[in-house]
Design a protein around this motif. Structure first.
Motif, PDB file in Angstrom:
ATOM      1  N   LEU A 118     122.047 -52.367  87.422  1.00  0.00           N
ATOM      2  CA  LEU A 118     122.487 -52.575  86.049  1.00  0.00           C
ATOM      3  C   LEU A 118     122.100 -53.951  85.531  1.00  0.00           C
ATOM      4  N   LYS A 146     125.799 -43.301  90.782  1.00  0.00           N
ATOM      5  CA  LYS A 146     126.349 -43.487  89.426  1.00  0.00           C
ATOM      6  C   LYS A 146     125.545 -44.534  88.664  1.00  0.00           C
ATOM      7  N   GLU A 147     125.324 -45.699  89.287  1.00  0.00           N
ATOM      8  CA  GLU A 147     124.562 -46.727  88.580  1.00  0.00           C
ATOM      9  C   GLU A 147     123.086 -46.339  88.466  1.00  0.00           C
ATOM     10  N   HIS A 150     122.669 -44.412  85.262  1.00  0.00           N
ATOM     11  CA  HIS A 150     122.614 -45.325  84.108  1.00  0.00           C
ATOM     12  C   HIS A 150     121.256 -46.030  84.043  1.00  0.00           C
ATOM     13  N   ARG A 153     118.532 -43.720  82.713  1.00  0.00           N
ATOM     14  CA  ARG A 153     118.659 -43.481  81.272  1.00  0.00           C
ATOM     15  C   ARG A 153     117.965 -44.562  80.443  1.00  0.00           C
ATOM     16  N   LYS A 154     117.794 -45.734  81.027  1.00  0.00           N
ATOM     17  CA  LYS A 154     117.158 -46.851  80.318  1.00  0.00           C
ATOM     18  C   LYS A 154     115.639 -46.859  80.499  1.00  0.00           C
TER      19      LYS A 154
END
Length: 276
Positions: A118, A146-147, A150, A153-154
């Motif tokens: 992240l 989980k991370e 994320h 998605r970026k």
């Protein structure tokens, strides 16, 4: 056929301290001449050599191997993706005639603290890979999914591939949470997955190939045959079985598919993803 995930190394106890006592059998050096006959015996024509150490000097070493061994079709290296001068380094590799077989990069995220994926400076570095048509191998463990979602998605413009099916804890048959994240990640069509490294997530000495089939069911059901890539993870796989033993798991499972689908998983998908 292409083995899209294997390693070479010149063993020393400092750089390879991750090879603990349970893996003592691979505390030695491995070179192209060790793998070449194994690939030939099992019908593989080419391979992709994957990063081991987080230092750029290894890129040079691996490219030398690729230059001198035709079966190495591509390499995945390491570069500091948080380096302010990253674009200069990527341009150097893209423009160097010797680096034509350098296809992408990897970071050993599985060894990093929670939240590493992240970090905006790391995400920005991975985003830059797309500008130079370099791929990125995601090396994580199940608890980092989980991370990772994320993170993915970026990165809609990157070519991403998850190594070792994200290392679920197969030894204790952990699957539900892993499965949920696989479904969410697979919804991103720029993400591929490597069927590799599974035997080392089980009991090294007490496994049967059917133990892995529920995980392969999920991988096939979510990613489909067009985004699955085979890799042996040799020589790491040797702690849990011979090259032929780990290969038999996936060959047996995917034998139900059409010839074209099997050819995709065992070669064509790797060729497409890594631009081999």
């Amino acid at each position: 056929m292409i083995d899209a995930h294997h390693h070479f190394w010149q063993y020393d106890p400092v750089n390879y301290s991750w090879i603990d006592d349970s893996m003592a059998s691979i505390r030695k050096s491995y070179y192209p001449e060790d793998l070449a006959p194994i690939l030939k015996e099992n019908g593989f024509e080419g391979s992709v050599l994957i990063q081991v150490n987080q230092e750029e000097s290894e890129n040079e070493e691996f490219l030398n191997y690729a230059q001198n061994n035709a079966f190495i079709l591509g390499t995945v290296g390491w570069v500091d993706l948080k380096d302010p001068n990253l674009e200069e380094r990527l341009a150097f590799y893209k423009e160097s005639p010797k680096a034509q077989k350098l296809k992408g990069f990897r970071h050993i995220v599985q060894a990093e603290a929670e939240g590493f994926l992240l970090d905006e400076s790391f995400v920005s570095g991975v985003q830059k890979l797309a500008d130079f048509d370099f791929t990125y191998d995601i090396l994580i463990k199940e608890h980092q999914l989980k991370e990772t979602l994320h993170f993915i998605r970026k990165l809609p413009n990157n070519k991403l591939i998850i190594d070792h099916i994200a290392k679920p804890d197969i030894k204790v048959r952990s699957i539900r949470q892993w499965s949920n994240y696989m479904q969410a990640i697979a919804a991103h069509e720029n993400v591929y997955i490597k069927v590799s490294g599974m035997v080392t997530e089980h009991d090294f000495t007490n496994w049967k190939k059917e133990d892995f089939f529920p995980y392969l069911d999920e991988v096939l059901g979510t990613f489909g045959p067009s985004r699955i890539v085979y890799g042996s993870d040799w020589p790491v796989c040797l702690v849990a079985g011979a090259y032929e033993a780990q290969l038999d798991i996936v060959k047996s499972y995917f034998s139900r598919l059409s010839q074209a689908e099997q050819q995709a998983i065992f070669g064509e998908n790797a060729r497409q993803f890594y631009s081999l």
